[in-house]
Write a protein that holds these residues in place. Structure first.
Motif, PDB file in Angstrom:
ATOM      1  N   ALA A 321       0.762  -1.451   0.042  1.00 39.08           N
ATOM      2  CA  ALA A 321      -0.032   0.102  -0.141  1.00 39.08           C
ATOM      3  C   ALA A 321       0.722   1.417   0.007  1.00 39.08           C
ATOM      4  O   ALA A 321       0.624   2.109  -0.313  1.00 39.08           O
ATOM      5  CB  ALA A 321      -0.722   0.194   1.133  1.00 39.08           C
ATOM      6  N   LEU A 331      -2.576  -2.365  -4.845  1.00 42.39           N
ATOM      7  CA  LEU A 331      -3.520  -2.209  -3.717  1.00 42.39           C
ATOM      8  C   LEU A 331      -4.296  -3.373  -3.671  1.00 42.39           C
ATOM      9  O   LEU A 331      -4.838  -4.125  -2.068  1.00 42.39           O
ATOM     10  CB  LEU A 331      -4.377  -1.304  -4.127  1.00 42.39           C
ATOM     11  CG  LEU A 331      -3.298   0.529  -3.910  1.00 42.39           C
ATOM     12  CD1 LEU A 331      -4.334   1.230  -4.844  1.00 42.39           C
ATOM     13  CD2 LEU A 331      -2.353  -0.244  -2.947  1.00 42.39           C
ATOM     14  N   ALA A 332      -5.092  -3.954  -4.748  1.00 39.48           N
ATOM     15  CA  ALA A 332      -5.486  -5.820  -4.501  1.00 39.48           C
ATOM     16  C   ALA A 332      -4.657  -6.457  -3.215  1.00 39.48           C
ATOM     17  O   ALA A 332      -5.501  -6.942  -2.850  1.00 39.48           O
ATOM     18  CB  ALA A 332      -6.238  -6.024  -5.420  1.00 39.48           C
ATOM     19  N   ARG A 335      -4.917  -5.569  -0.088  1.00 36.45           N
ATOM     20  CA  ARG A 335      -6.645  -5.775   1.080  1.00 36.45           C
ATOM     21  C   ARG A 335      -6.164  -7.271   1.064  1.00 36.45           C
ATOM     22  O   ARG A 335      -6.702  -7.515   2.340  1.00 36.45           O
ATOM     23  CB  ARG A 335      -7.538  -5.126   0.299  1.00 36.45           C
ATOM     24  CG  ARG A 335      -9.322  -5.357   0.670  1.00 36.45           C
ATOM     25  CD  ARG A 335      -9.786  -4.889  -0.498  1.00 36.45           C
ATOM     26  NE  ARG A 335      -9.563  -3.247  -0.544  1.00 36.45           N
ATOM     27  CZ  ARG A 335     -10.006  -1.945   0.306  1.00 36.45           C
ATOM     28  NH1 ARG A 335     -10.857  -2.025   1.520  1.00 36.45           N
ATOM     29  NH2 ARG A 335     -10.125  -1.300  -0.247  1.00 36.45           N
ATOM     30  N   LEU A 368      -6.420   2.002   2.109  1.00 30.86           N
ATOM     31  CA  LEU A 368      -6.968   1.625   1.335  1.00 30.86           C
ATOM     32  C   LEU A 368      -8.457   2.249   0.880  1.00 30.86           C
ATOM     33  O   LEU A 368      -8.528   2.633  -0.297  1.00 30.86           O
ATOM     34  CB  LEU A 368      -6.815   0.213   1.182  1.00 30.86           C
ATOM     35  CG  LEU A 368      -5.587  -0.567   1.164  1.00 30.86           C
ATOM     36  CD1 LEU A 368      -5.617  -2.113   1.639  1.00 30.86           C
ATOM     37  CD2 LEU A 368      -4.898  -0.301   0.241  1.00 30.86           C
ATOM     38  N   ASP A 369      -9.571   2.975   1.347  1.00 30.85           N
ATOM     39  CA  ASP A 369     -10.736   3.323   0.889  1.00 30.85           C
ATOM     40  C   ASP A 369     -10.411   4.480   0.544  1.00 30.85           C
ATOM     41  O   ASP A 369     -10.238   4.580  -1.063  1.00 30.85           O
ATOM     42  CB  ASP A 369     -11.498   3.125   2.023  1.00 30.85           C
ATOM     43  CG  ASP A 369     -12.040   1.423   2.204  1.00 30.85           C
ATOM     44  OD1 ASP A 369     -12.070   1.243   1.222  1.00 30.85           O
ATOM     45  OD2 ASP A 369     -12.970   1.263   3.782  1.00 30.85           O
ATOM     46  N   SER A 370      -9.718   4.902   1.392  1.00 28.86           N
ATOM     47  CA  SER A 370      -9.311   6.651   0.899  1.00 28.86           C
ATOM     48  C   SER A 370      -8.408   6.972  -0.310  1.00 28.86           C
ATOM     49  O   SER A 370      -8.381   8.050  -1.419  1.00 28.86           O
ATOM     50  CB  SER A 370      -8.405   6.928   1.970  1.00 28.86           C
ATOM     51  OG  SER A 370      -8.048   8.855   1.785  1.00 28.86           O
ATOM     52  N   ARG A 371      -7.509   5.991  -0.811  1.00 30.91           N
ATOM     53  CA  ARG A 371      -7.056   5.842  -1.448  1.00 30.91           C
ATOM     54  C   ARG A 371      -7.445   5.583  -2.744  1.00 30.91           C
ATOM     55  O   ARG A 371      -7.077   6.032  -3.763  1.00 30.91           O
ATOM     56  CB  ARG A 371      -6.028   4.283  -1.387  1.00 30.91           C
ATOM     57  CG  ARG A 371      -3.916   4.407  -0.967  1.00 30.91           C
ATOM     58  CD  ARG A 371      -3.674   5.853  -1.499  1.00 30.91           C
ATOM     59  NE  ARG A 371      -2.164   6.223   0.021  1.00 30.91           N
ATOM     60  CZ  ARG A 371      -1.214   5.392  -0.177  1.00 30.91           C
ATOM     61  NH1 ARG A 371      -0.479   4.582  -1.000  1.00 30.91           N
ATOM     62  NH2 ARG A 371       0.193   6.182   0.523  1.00 30.91           N
ATOM     63  N   ALA A 372      -8.892   5.151  -2.805  1.00 24.84           N
ATOM     64  CA  ALA A 372      -9.478   4.842  -3.829  1.00 24.84           C
ATOM     65  C   ALA A 372     -10.550   5.535  -4.297  1.00 24.84           C
ATOM     66  O   ALA A 372     -11.091   5.329  -4.776  1.00 24.84           O
ATOM     67  CB  ALA A 372     -10.123   3.369  -3.808  1.00 24.84           C
ATOM     68  N   GLY A 373     -10.354   6.904  -3.340  1.00 26.06           N
ATOM     69  CA  GLY A 373     -11.474   7.682  -3.400  1.00 26.06           C
ATOM     70  C   GLY A 373     -12.762   8.173  -2.638  1.00 26.06           C
ATOM     71  O   GLY A 373     -13.012   8.730  -2.569  1.00 26.06           O
ATOM     72  N   ASP A 374     -12.946   6.526  -1.640  1.00 26.18           N
ATOM     73  CA  ASP A 374     -13.831   6.610  -0.934  1.00 26.18           C
ATOM     74  C   ASP A 374     -13.592   7.113   0.013  1.00 26.18           C
ATOM     75  O   ASP A 374     -13.437   6.186   1.556  1.00 26.18           O
ATOM     76  CB  ASP A 374     -14.269   4.608  -0.640  1.00 26.18           C
ATOM     77  CG  ASP A 374     -15.186   4.958  -0.284  1.00 26.18           C
ATOM     78  OD1 ASP A 374     -16.230   6.211   0.688  1.00 26.18           O
ATOM     79  OD2 ASP A 374     -16.264   4.138  -0.403  1.00 26.18           O
TER      80      ASP A 374
END
Length: 664
Positions: A321, A331-332, A335, A368-374
């Motif tokens: 990450a 990133l997958a 997770r 990881l959620d933040s990196r994905a924009g969520d």
């Protein structure tokens, strides 16, 4: 092996090298297996501090002095802020960046330079065994050679051969010392002693209570004593923990590798895992994440211990990450490894430990959620963790851990466009963990962005003091000074940034711009060339070079440089606006209008609108010119008073302009 530095005299065969040195203070052994990182140069610095006591100079540099030379702690009980910073480091949950030792070296060199300047007469010192020193020592000696006036302090640098990082520096500021073959191999003499002698030597050093022996000579002798797999392992592990928490990563690797020669997963699982995971942490900090990843792969093959697998899974996730280079980052996979770590955490029997472990490992999911924009999902995860810790921990327990989660929440509030809540969280974070310089840098940036420059400058100052000497804090404080119309203060902070990190690209960009604004064209050009060596197509530096060329009448060169800038960074309005000005001067008015169209589309700046209006008028289109002047006058924020007066004159007059005005 020689274990003490010579305080009043030099070894006989070095007498010629330092003969006649005025104010000779003595010789200091810098070999890493004596006093560890900073070694003899740290002892030299300690001598200076002990001589001065609580002087203003010592007080000003207390944090960097204690962080590098912990043996000073008993002599500085008054240094409450610095001592608190050390105590926090001992239970730290985040590790220092590897470049922090550069910051320490800068502060210590400033201290030594000021001490030397205040002396009534010149001084000299011998720093011996630098060829066998830790990287921290080599870095500090190099900084001393650059920063200290050789007419005030002469450095004699000794070793069988000098490290490449120092070889070029020794000469004008220092003198190399010749070394005899017997001195070039200190460990040979030590190996001639039997294990009992090493035990006695280690016992004598331990009895001094001095911290630096624990990092060098103590583990060295315990490892060679009569109980290497017990006392030797324990000494290595103690040294390893201290080196890691202090950010001495080169020595951390050295210690961990020696420890792993003495233990296996079968014979000593606890210490084997400690050596392994600390080695992986140091490798990651040294920007060697692929080696750390391979280490965790070996761990999984070597043991079935669930807790070790849990920690290795989480660490593997974070490598994917955060740390692996972009082509290898997955990133997958991160997770997947996080899910595996959380599943193992659920198997922890103690409910309190299970909750705390799960909360912190779930912060990886938030990342990881933040990196994905969520950011909203990430915020929910962080807030759930804060609530669960509040239910599980006693009031005041683990404040740094709680501060870390609140800091994460502050960043997410900011990402979601809520600076008020972000600022409130940063206030809470600093109250819980007041020794962490990073938090002050973040709060200062928020103060600056929301129009509180004085508060920003205060927080940057605290970060610089606690950090110590964070280049980012100096750089951003320079920007705040510049915002307030204080170019001299801004230049002073940029100078400090570049003394700490000469290859700091952003500092070179900003200093070049300030020099350009001040009309110091030669200095602006110097910084621009230095920056372009680091980043050959940096658009702001290409703009600086172009404007310097334009001022010297080299218009084709200026246009070519600006063309490079817009090709590599087409979203930079200043590049388009400046090329328009150059084209206008060269008589290419249609080309100037086309460039200003792009500049205005990107940023409807009043200066760009003024210039486009002038160009339209030159082309015989007064209506388009009037429209641009009117739009510039209505801009938000509006033009400054001088520019406003110029716009009003141009709007009221049909006199053809003599030429365009360049964007800043």
């Amino acid at each position: 092996m020689r274990h003490v530095w010579v305080e009043a005299a030099l070894p006989r065969d070095r007498r010629a090298a330092a003969a006649g040195a005025e104010g000779l203070l003595g010789a200091f052994d810098c070999r890493v297996w004596e006093r560890g990182p900073y070694g003899g140069v740290g002892e030299f610095v300690r001598r200076l501090v002990l001589d001065q006591g609580r002087s203003p100079l010592v007080v000003r540099h207390q944090v960097e002095l204690l962080c590098a030379v912990r043996d000073l702690k008993p002599a500085m009980p008054w240094a409450t802020e610095a001592v608190a910073a050390l105590d926090v480091a001992d239970v730290q949950i985040r590790f220092h960046p590897a470049r922090r030792t550069r910051h320490l070296a800068y502060g210590i060199a400033e201290f030594v330079a000021a001490w030397a300047a205040e002396r009534r007469s010149p001084a000299a010192v011998v720093l011996d065994g630098v060829d066998e020193a830790d990287g921290t020592t080599v870095e500090l000696v190099g900084t001393l050679l650059r920063r200290v006036d050789p007419s005030r302090l002469r450095l004699y640098v000794g070793g069988a051969s000098l490290p490449d990082a120092l070889a070029a520096s020794v000469g004008g500021c220092a003198e190399p010392l010749a070394v005899t073959p017997s001195e070039a191999a200190p460990e040979d003499a030590a190996e001639a002693h039997d294990p009992a002698w090493h035990d006695e030597r280690a016992d004598a050093l331990a009895a001094t209570g001095e911290w630096s022996w624990r990092l060098g000579a103590l583990p060295y002798h315990r490892e060679r004593g009569t109980r290497p797999t017990t006392d030797g392992v324990e000494a290595l592990r103690t040294a390893l923990g201290s080196a890691l928490q202090s950010g001495f990563y080169e020595h951390t690797v050295r210690l961990a590798e020696r420890g792993l020669r003495l233990v296996t997963p079968a014979t000593d699982t606890r210490n084997w895992w400690a050596f392994t995971t600390m080695l992986a942490t140091a490798l990651t900090a040294l920007d060697r994440p692929a080696e750390a990843l391979a280490l965790y792969d070996r761990v999984r093959r070597a043991t079935d211990e669930p807790r070790i697998h849990l920690s290795a899974a989480y660490s593997t996730a974070m490598l994917h990450a955060r740390h692996l280079p972009a082509p290898d980052r997955d990133l997958a996979a991160a997770r997947t490894w996080l899910d595996r770590a959380l599943a193992l955490a659920e198997r922890i029997e103690d409910p309190r430990e299970r909750t705390v472990t799960t909360v912190f490992h779930r912060q990886g999911l938030a990342l990881l959620d933040s990196r994905a924009g969520d950011h909203s999902a990430a915020l929910r995860t962080v807030e759930d963790g804060i609530a669960r810790l509040a239910q599980t921990l006693a009031p005041g327990e683990r404040p740094q851990d709680r501060a870390r989660l609140v800091h994460n929440r502050a960043q997410l509030h900011l990402a979601l466009g809520d600076p008020v809540r972000a600022l409130a969280d940063l206030d809470t974070v600093i109250a819980q963990d007041p020794q962490n310089a990073e938090y002050y840098v973040d709060r200062a940036a928020l103060h600056r962005a929301t129009g509180r420059p004085d508060e920003a400058i205060a927080d940057y100052g605290t970060a610089i003091r606690l950090g110590p000497h964070l280049p980012e804090a100096y750089l951003n404080r320079a920007g705040t000074h510049s915002d307030l119309g204080r170019p001299e203060a801004a230049l002073a902070d940029l100078d400090r940034t570049l003394r700490i990190e000469p290859d700091h690209l952003d500092a070179l960009v900003n200093r070049a711009g300030l020099f350009l604004d001040a009309g110091e064209l030669d200095l602006a050009e110097r910084d621009a060339h230095a920056g372009l060596e680091l980043s050959p197509d940096q658009p702001h530096l290409l703009c600086v070079l172009a404007l310097v060329a334009g001022e010297h009448g080299r218009l084709p060169e200026a246009e070519a440089l600006l063309t490079r800038a817009v090709e590599h960074f087409p979203d930079l309005p200043a590049a388009w606006a400046n090329r328009a000005a150059i084209r206008f001067e060269r008589g290419d008015v249609p080309g100037a209008v086309a460039d200003l169209d792009r500049a205005v589309d990107l940023d409807p700046d009043p200066v760009a609108l003024l210039n486009r209006g002038l160009a339209h008028r030159r082309l015989g289109d007064p209506a388009a010119a009037a429209a641009d002047f009117t739009r510039a006058l209505a801009a938000d924020p509006g033009p400054d008073p001088g520019l406003r007066a110029e716009l009003l004159r141009e709007l009221a007059s049909c006199t053809p302009p003599a030429g365009g005005r360049r964007s800043p």
